[in-house]
Design an enzyme around this catalytic site. Structure first.
Site, PDB file in Angstrom:
ATOM      1  N   ASP B 382       0.838  -1.192   0.000  1.00 53.31           N
ATOM      2  CA  ASP B 382       0.000   0.000   0.000  1.00 53.31           C
ATOM      3  C   ASP B 382       0.881   1.252   0.000  1.00 53.31           C
ATOM      4  O   ASP B 382       1.771   1.395   0.844  1.00 53.31           O
ATOM      5  CB  ASP B 382      -0.856  -0.051   1.280  1.00 53.31           C
ATOM      6  CG  ASP B 382      -1.923   1.021   1.320  1.00 53.31           C
ATOM      7  OD1 ASP B 382      -2.929   0.873   0.607  1.00 53.31           O
ATOM      8  OD2 ASP B 382      -1.741   2.002   2.073  1.00 53.31           O
ATOM      9  N   GLU B 411       1.489  -0.514  -5.037  1.00 53.48           N
ATOM     10  CA  GLU B 411       0.292   0.296  -5.246  1.00 53.48           C
ATOM     11  C   GLU B 411       0.688   1.761  -5.103  1.00 53.48           C
ATOM     12  O   GLU B 411       0.423   2.401  -4.102  1.00 53.48           O
ATOM     13  CB  GLU B 411      -0.806  -0.072  -4.227  1.00 53.48           C
ATOM     14  CG  GLU B 411      -2.126   0.631  -4.510  1.00 53.48           C
ATOM     15  CD  GLU B 411      -2.538   1.678  -3.479  1.00 53.48           C
ATOM     16  OE1 GLU B 411      -3.648   2.200  -3.582  1.00 53.48           O
ATOM     17  OE2 GLU B 411      -1.739   1.979  -2.561  1.00 53.48           O
TER      18      GLU B 411
END
Lengths: 664, 664
Positions: B382, B411
């Site tokens: 993330d 990401e």
């Protein structure tokens, strides 16, 4: 990949630094006073502001720095000026800027009317931290400011104090670079004197300078030619090898293998019993004559360039003294030069794979140093691509450490990668494919590659419309107009060019035979007697063009060469400007040396610094004609037999109509 | 620049080696069994022939080599196959080939009918020299050959013996590499397992897997979903964070700052009194439930991927145990995440500039290792761009040394240089801008950059039409047809793609509000109950497409993606093929989800391995339609509400007309 001892807190990344040649393996090139514009991608994780600067230094000098500015998309740009001949180094340093980050945030918070009490304390701490890195007045100013931020009661007023531009500038002067990142490579700039960039060469055989036909010319005779060469505006006079010429297998006229006793041989067949690369051919004169000639040339603004042709005639003293530098054949003879099935028995190439290669390298380098001792600083190197690349890189580097004003022109007509490699290895200038690039498309593509890609950082083109080895077909068939076209192209496409004279200005264009690029009765193998006063001589045109080059800074660099579209494939249009547009030249050439050609040129006015809404004057520096143009499209018509080109000086509408009237 | 200790006799230059990322600073990427095609400029001074080869090796394994061939203009090419997961190294070696040089010369001399007696002796010496480097049979064969050349009397016959192809091949097997040059850099390849290149992801919140609405789902509930997910052909099932969720400043439904006691909070607000990144949210189950789920997934051909979100809720144990890992504010509180003026008080970012950064790095790495211990080898990271870049490069490298089959998906939706830097630093796959690239021009430009430039060597795109954070406007307004278009694009433009389900297959497209890309009633903040059997579900189409991807090697790589012109801006046409054209797929998509669009596509048949003179069959793998096409131009018509695309398998006329009839 990760250095265990590195400080993992360095969060800034620096990559894609330009200019950078082959990952920093080679230096870029500049001349004194030029600018190096450095760009880099600089960024960090997250949303913190970053700042960065160029660091640059000379070998033993202190590091200097120059700020960089964001140009967009994480790309930063800055520049520095190289003010001294020699080597410079540069790299990029970047760091997190917490004050700028904080300030940006504060502005947004204030705009959103948030409570910023704690934020202001964060800011005061940052200002105090800057104070602790500052000294003297800055330190006390910063401390005062921090105190004001801490003590002020009304939030809105305090925020205004903290956001003052003066404070930002003050804090910026004392950044925290403890965790700065440094680009991992130190890049290099070779800084030459100006002649490396801007030079005008004249090649002449001193042995053909005798006033009497059939007599071997001497340096004394050549002295008499100096005013003539200088009057045409040249600043380098280059002599083919001036050394004793071998007698074994000497070549006769037109490269015949059966030389007569009277044949003078090729100057590139270097070496005889009386000496080699450090000796002078007896009929040219003595060392003192050579030094006189160098001095005389200098008086006329001309520098003498010598030829460095590292090969030996069979009679060269090296052949006896250093048999190991040559390759032996199984029959006990020495391997002569060849390009099978052609044999060049008058030339022995040096064997760069011999065990005593260090001895060979040192001796070859000493040849250049010997002539530097005689006042020569420019060398045209014959076929450098047939000698080991490692030697050149080493020798040029060694010589330039002691003589940073020495210049080397690479005469390598070979494959592109090889030519570029030699330039990267240290050659100051290079011969090019210009000699065979004649059409609009050929010239546009080639010069775009040379001047608008990375190549321009290390390869300085020196254009030759002819050489003693090459009489291009274009000159053979195009007559005097073809010589004019090629002269104008060479002199304006590149800041450096040269001609082999007087063959060039006298429009000598008879080839040895059909399909040959050799001259008939080539000066390489015999004495010539030139009629310098011939009616067909181009000496006045050459003088005009070289005068224009001297008067226009735009023509003294290739940085801003730009091609403009025309609707006629025979009409080539290009421009050169200084970076600040204070000088702008547009050249329009009829490439067809037989027919009048006309058409429309479509100038990129922005690239000329011209406001497209205003008229501008085009002053033809060759014909002295003056034209008032407006807008980007203009009609031109060029007649080869009179003058096949315009060299137009762009005179922009300056400040008032009155100025403009004055120009007209 | 010149190494004083180097052997100056090494005459070969090697430069411009490709692939090479940032001067060798980073590794290129491959998967097991793929080929690395290496090119280099290799040349020497003069006219001698050169030869070169690729050297490659794994860390402790023996060096292997692969020959390179001249492709023209001093450019050489070769290749090697990476057959094992892990790190490979490669470089290029070049040397002068005197036998080849000599042989070329001899051929020309013979053709010119020259006396070659001495030349033949030179050749015999070269053959003997090769013999001295050979052993066994080769050595004696070579010695015999040299003797024959020496002893044969008739020159023409001797030359013929010396020029025999078998001799050339024999000598080539024993080159003299004593003076070989080695490219100065050792370049690197990271070799992953195949899933790094070809993967099909399904993102699901396990807490929404309960069969009863309003109940918190568990890993046991999620087990029941595995057959459903597997039936659609996915091979990675990715869970948002499964850890305890913070209570302080917990967000309520629709990201409200006033959470009700019943609100479940965002899984990305990681950490509570009961544990942090190595703990499991109690309502999801126990560690053994997680391991059961991982095993169940594996039985169905699915690998579990976990989310690595390196940030902490205020209740996270790190906040007490390692206060130094967070940034303190002047009021004694800890700095929460913010993007001024927005505040995210439920999240504390880690401070990568803290003095105990080594402790932090080690702990964060241990999180990944912990879950590897639980059978997870794929991690979706993330926002990696908001953590220090140096950490990722170090951590991924360290982890992959012990677990070379671990994969990391970055990401990072941020600026291009940052996304590329993360990929170069070691991430196996990357999120992309695909989510916002909708038009023909946008898609063509972006995917040309990703697949046809250097970027393809290190950046493996993983395309997501939606994520829990992003409901793109195209899906909001385009309805079910828009979902079909984006699904087909994602699944065929890239070998890796993923969807956030069941929101995707159920065509959930209500935004939080106008101009927002957030879902209304986002699953990030509440439990959802999905009707997997809904009539509007795209599950059958997804299953078909994933089946097509599995059956067609062309779709499992991005190497040969190529766009073909169409005359309608709403019709996008592209193809993918295997290197040998054994599989070729043409995709034609109607990008307009509202209207029927038709037009002509102009296929580059050469790029499909199709002989332009022969008809070929286009088999639509979606509709099962079959079309007989001939020539490059064909008419297409696509209706969004039925099926907005063709996925055409190209069936070439194979060997005979009979084969062709069979295909029809």
């Amino acid at each position: 990949m990760v250095d265990e001892h590195a400080d993992g807190r360095r969060r800034v990344v620096i990559e894609n630094v330009s200019p950078e040649i082959d990952g920093g393996r080679f230096a870029i090139k500049r001349v004194v006073g030029e600018t190096v514009e450095v760009e880099a991608d600089v960024f960090a994780d997250g949303h913190d502001s970053v700042a960065c600067r160029i660091l640059y230094w000379q070998d033993k000098a202190k590091r200097q720095s120059s700020p960089m500015k964001l140009v967009g998309n994480d790309r930063w740009r800055g520049e520095f000026v190289v003010s001294t001949i020699g080597q410079y180094h540069y790299t990029v340093e970047g760091w997190i800027d917490p004050f700028q980050t904080w300030r940006n945030g504060l502005q947004k918070r204030v705009a959103a009317k948030q409570d910023v009490r704690v934020e202001l304390l964060v800011g005061a701490d940052l200002i105090d931290a800057a104070a602790s890195r500052a000294a003297g007045e800055d330190a006390s100013l910063l401390r005062d400011w921090a105190q004001r931020v801490r003590e002020s009661k009304a939030q809105a007023r305090t925020a205004a104090i903290a956001l003052e531009e003066d404070l930002l500038n003050l804090v910026r002067r004392h950044p925290n670079r403890e965790l700065a990142s440094r680009y991992e490579k130190q890049l290099c700039v070779t800084v030459d004197r100006e002649k490396a960039r801007f030079s005008t060469w004249y090649e002449v055989f001193p042995r053909s300078c005798s006033p009497e036909a059939g007599h071997h010319g001497s340096f004394r005779d050549c002295e008499a030619w100096i005013p003539y060469i200088a009057s045409m505006g040249f600043d380098v006079v280059y002599f083919p090898p001036i050394h004793p010429i071998g007698r074994s297998f000497r070549k006769g006229k037109n490269n015949s293998t059966d030389a007569l006793p009277s044949d003078v041989g090729s100057p590139w067949a270097i070496g005889a019993a009386e000496g080699g690369h450090k000796s002078i051919h007896a009929e040219l004169g003595a060392p003192e004559d050579f030094r006189r000639l160098v001095a005389k040339a200098r008086e006329h603004g001309l520098e003498v360039a010598l030829d460095i042709a590292l090969q030996c005639a069979p009679d060269h003293p090296y052949v006896k003294e250093h048999r190991e530098w040559f390759r032996a054949r199984p029959d006990g003879t020495i391997q002569y030069a060849e390009n099978p099935p052609k044999k060049y028995q008058d030339i022995y190439p040096l064997d760069f794979e011999n065990a005593n290669w260090r001895g060979l390298w040192n001796e070859l380098k000493s040849i250049v140093e010997f002539w530097i001792g005689h006042g020569v600083l420019i060398f045209r190197v014959d076929n450098p691509h047939t000698k080991s690349f490692g030697f050149w890189e080493w020798a040029i580097n060694e010589i330039k450490q002691l003589h940073p004003d020495a210049l080397f022109l690479a005469e390598a007509f070979t494959r592109p990668q090889v030519m570029y490699w030699l330039a990267k290895s240290g050659f100051s200038q290079s011969y090019t494919y210009f000699t065979w690039r004649n059409t609009k498309q050929e010239l546009t593509e080639y010069f775009t590659q040379l001047t608008q890609t990375n190549v321009r950082e290390y390869f300085r083109p020196n254009l030759w419309p002819n050489t003693p080895d090459i009489l291009p077909e274009f000159l053979q068939i195009g007559g005097r107009a073809a010589f004019m076209v090629r002269l104008i192209l060479a002199a304006t496409l590149s800041a450096s060019y040269g001609i082999y004279g007087p063959a060039f200005e006298l429009c000598e264009n008879t080839p040895l035979g059909p399909g040959s690029e050799e001259y008939l009765n080539s000066e390489k193998y015999e004495l010539k007697h030139w009629d310098l006063k011939s009616q067909k001589s181009l000496r006045n045109l050459i003088a005009s063009i070289n005068q224009i080059r001297k008067g226009h800074a735009a023509l003294q660099s290739n940085r801003n060469l730009r091609f403009h579209p025309t609707d006629n494939p025979s009409i080539l249009c290009y421009s050169k400007t200084t970076d600040d547009f204070s000088d702008a030249i547009v050249v329009i050439v009829n490439l067809d040396s037989f027919h009048r050609q006309s058409g429309w040129v479509e100038l990129d006015l922005g690239g000329l610094g011209v406001n497209s809404g205003h008229p501008f004057q085009m002053h033809d520096l060759l014909s002295e004609g003056r034209f008032l143009w407006q807008g980007s499209r203009s009609y031109v018509e060029l007649t080869p037999e009179s003058l096949p080109a315009h060299i137009l000086h762009v005179r922009r509408w300056a400040h008032s109509e009155r100025d403009f009237d004055y120009y007209l």
